[in-house]
Design a protein around this motif. Sequence first.
Motif, PDB file in Angstrom:
ATOM      1  N   ALA A  17       0.867  -1.021   0.164  1.00  0.00           N
ATOM      2  CA  ALA A  17       0.006  -0.041  -0.209  1.00  0.00           C
ATOM      3  C   ALA A  17       0.864   1.402  -0.251  1.00  0.00           C
ATOM      4  CB  ALA A  17      -0.930  -0.014   1.092  1.00  0.00           C
ATOM      5  N   CYS A  20       2.306   1.527  -3.356  1.00  0.00           N
ATOM      6  CA  CYS A  20       1.346   2.267  -4.440  1.00  0.00           C
ATOM      7  C   CYS A  20       1.049   3.602  -4.281  1.00  0.00           C
ATOM      8  CB  CYS A  20       0.072   1.501  -4.131  1.00  0.00           C
ATOM      9  SG  CYS A  20       0.251  -0.201  -4.921  1.00  0.00           S
ATOM     10  N   ILE A  21       0.976   4.037  -3.027  1.00  0.00           N
ATOM     11  CA  ILE A  21       0.593   5.545  -2.766  1.00  0.00           C
ATOM     12  C   ILE A  21       1.850   6.367  -3.318  1.00  0.00           C
ATOM     13  CG2 ILE A  21       0.185   7.165  -0.853  1.00  0.00           C
ATOM     14  CD1 ILE A  21      -1.179   4.926   0.741  1.00  0.00           C
ATOM     15  N   GLY A  24       1.600   6.328  -6.808  1.00  0.00           N
ATOM     16  CA  GLY A  24       0.629   7.195  -7.644  1.00  0.00           C
ATOM     17  C   GLY A  24       0.769   8.760  -7.184  1.00  0.00           C
ATOM     18  N   GLU A  29      -1.180  11.448  -9.689  1.00  0.00           N
ATOM     19  CA  GLU A  29      -2.475  11.036  -9.716  1.00  0.00           C
ATOM     20  C   GLU A  29      -3.510  12.067  -8.641  1.00  0.00           C
ATOM     21  OE1 GLU A  29      -2.835   6.747  -8.683  1.00  0.00           O
ATOM     22  OE2 GLU A  29      -1.739   6.353 -10.323  1.00  0.00           O
TER      23      GLU A  29
ATOM     24  N   CYS B  74      -8.334  10.602  -0.093  1.00  0.00           N
ATOM     25  CA  CYS B  74      -9.710   9.870  -0.085  1.00  0.00           C
ATOM     26  C   CYS B  74     -10.064   9.467   1.186  1.00  0.00           C
ATOM     27  CB  CYS B  74      -9.215   8.471  -1.082  1.00  0.00           C
ATOM     28  SG  CYS B  74      -8.978   8.676  -2.684  1.00  0.00           S
ATOM     29  N   VAL B 105      -5.022   2.956 -14.386  1.00  0.00           N
ATOM     30  CA  VAL B 105      -5.028   2.228 -12.993  1.00  0.00           C
ATOM     31  C   VAL B 105      -4.556   3.531 -11.974  1.00  0.00           C
ATOM     32  CG1 VAL B 105      -4.286   0.546 -11.389  1.00  0.00           C
ATOM     33  CG2 VAL B 105      -4.610  -0.118 -13.821  1.00  0.00           C
ATOM     34  N   SER B 106      -5.339   3.565 -10.949  1.00  0.00           N
ATOM     35  CA  SER B 106      -4.921   4.630 -10.046  1.00  0.00           C
ATOM     36  C   SER B 106      -4.129   3.702  -8.778  1.00  0.00           C
ATOM     37  CB  SER B 106      -6.062   5.290  -9.315  1.00  0.00           C
ATOM     38  OG  SER B 106      -5.616   6.089  -8.325  1.00  0.00           O
ATOM     39  N   PHE B 107      -2.761   3.883  -8.845  1.00  0.00           N
ATOM     40  CA  PHE B 107      -2.031   3.426  -7.761  1.00  0.00           C
ATOM     41  C   PHE B 107      -2.373   4.043  -6.491  1.00  0.00           C
ATOM     42  CE2 PHE B 107       0.362   1.620 -11.157  1.00  0.00           C
ATOM     43  CZ  PHE B 107       0.682   0.348 -10.825  1.00  0.00           C
ATOM     44  N   TYR B 108      -2.617   5.263  -6.415  1.00  0.00           N
ATOM     45  CA  TYR B 108      -2.649   5.802  -5.207  1.00  0.00           C
ATOM     46  C   TYR B 108      -3.942   5.740  -4.365  1.00  0.00           C
ATOM     47  CZ  TYR B 108      -3.849  10.173  -2.194  1.00  0.00           C
ATOM     48  OH  TYR B 108      -4.242  10.915  -1.606  1.00  0.00           O
ATOM     49  N   VAL B 109      -5.119   5.561  -5.237  1.00  0.00           N
ATOM     50  CA  VAL B 109      -6.418   4.840  -4.660  1.00  0.00           C
ATOM     51  C   VAL B 109      -6.257   3.403  -4.358  1.00  0.00           C
ATOM     52  CG1 VAL B 109      -8.888   4.753  -4.865  1.00  0.00           C
ATOM     53  CG2 VAL B 109      -7.667   6.378  -5.897  1.00  0.00           C
ATOM     54  N   LEU B 110      -5.619   2.669  -5.061  1.00  0.00           N
ATOM     55  CA  LEU B 110      -5.422   1.314  -4.737  1.00  0.00           C
ATOM     56  C   LEU B 110      -4.624   1.142  -3.678  1.00  0.00           C
ATOM     57  CD1 LEU B 110      -6.304  -1.180  -6.685  1.00  0.00           C
ATOM     58  CD2 LEU B 110      -3.884  -1.480  -7.220  1.00  0.00           C
ATOM     59  N   GLY B 111      -3.436   2.009  -3.109  1.00  0.00           N
ATOM     60  CA  GLY B 111      -2.835   1.952  -2.017  1.00  0.00           C
ATOM     61  C   GLY B 111      -3.643   2.437  -0.725  1.00  0.00           C
ATOM     62  N   THR B 112      -4.380   3.439  -1.031  1.00  0.00           N
ATOM     63  CA  THR B 112      -5.119   3.983   0.220  1.00  0.00           C
ATOM     64  C   THR B 112      -6.521   2.793   0.500  1.00  0.00           C
ATOM     65  OG1 THR B 112      -4.962   6.159  -1.072  1.00  0.00           O
ATOM     66  CG2 THR B 112      -6.641   5.997   0.813  1.00  0.00           C
TER      67      THR B 112
END
Lengths: 48, 324
Positions: A17, A20-21, A24, A29, B74, B105-112
């Motif tokens: 996580a 990924c953040i 992003g 993003e 988010c 694909v949104s890594f930011y939202v996925l990670g959150t």
Amino acid sequence: MSTKCKWVLRLGCIAAAAVCILIGIWRGECAVILQKAVKICLECIGIG
Amino acid sequence: MSRMHRDRLTTHASDDRNSAGDGAQNHAQSRQKEMRRHERFRLLIQLLAAAFFNGYAAGFLKGKIFTGKTKLLCVPVLNCYACPGALGSCPIGAMQAVAGGRHRVSFYVLGTLMLFGTVCGRLLCGFLCPFGMIQDLLYRIPLPKLKIPRRTDKILRYLKYAVLVIFVLLMPVLTAGPLGGGDPWFCKYVCPAGTLEGGIPLLLKNETLRQSAGFLFSWKCAVLIAVLLGAVLISRCFCRYLCPLGAVYALFNRFALYQMQLDSARCIGCAKCDAACPMALDVRKELTGGECIRCGRCKAACPADAIGSGFQTGKIQNQTKSQS
């Protein structure tokens, strides 16, 4: 699911996580999301 | 045996039965009290969370939305960013906004979501989601309730995964051109939270938006009415069958840090937990599965204190009530 397995999954997911953040944020993003969120989302409210 | 002795024995037996009956009645009353206390506490948390996520009160009065920088964060629940009060972004809306753009694909939202899911799992559905709270309140309306047959219910629960894959992940990408511009399909055609929290308050205040409303708005209102009626008849109907965010958190629920645990040695098999469960689960079998929203109603209803809950930083502290 054993406790050890759960802990491996938890730590793995938290690490993934965080990665990924960061990816992003690096890809910009957040700006896309902010741009969408500060205008009235016409699709969300049913205008189209 | 003398008559007097027999009378005395009869009186003693009847006293014992009465005291046992009184004990059971007191126990049942104390359980009901515990359940009411728990539900009041949960409603308070839900109201505070709804107020916190939608703290821009001026937006409701002006018919405008919040435009501050906090919207790049988010929130962990289904709370539309077109809601006049919303201070953060809905993760499902944000995911589609990015997916319909250049990145797919949104890594930011996925990670959150991974972070929220791993720490809390579906505790977020049970305690923090404003749309969940609305459904909980609607289900309190005293009308006959629908009981979905167990098999049908199990099959219907997979619908939310289909909604997640088709409407949230695939369609925004498939309808986007090389430079983006894909529609947020879930927000546009399904999301009842957007219509309720964003559409209706904004249209009530904004003449221009009101004039622009057409077939799509009517469709979204029809979906909203269907979901709200569903929530009156079936407990947490949207969470059970349609919510894509619930589907995401369900994937993490089995190993999330927040867990619920059943002590089989204490369980007396009374099934009061099943009757209390808003998700209509077989609590003794499915407590640790993906569908439990961790609302704690089963724990409050259990007469044997056999259910424990907490953040699993070691062993779950079970049966706090009986220990204290």
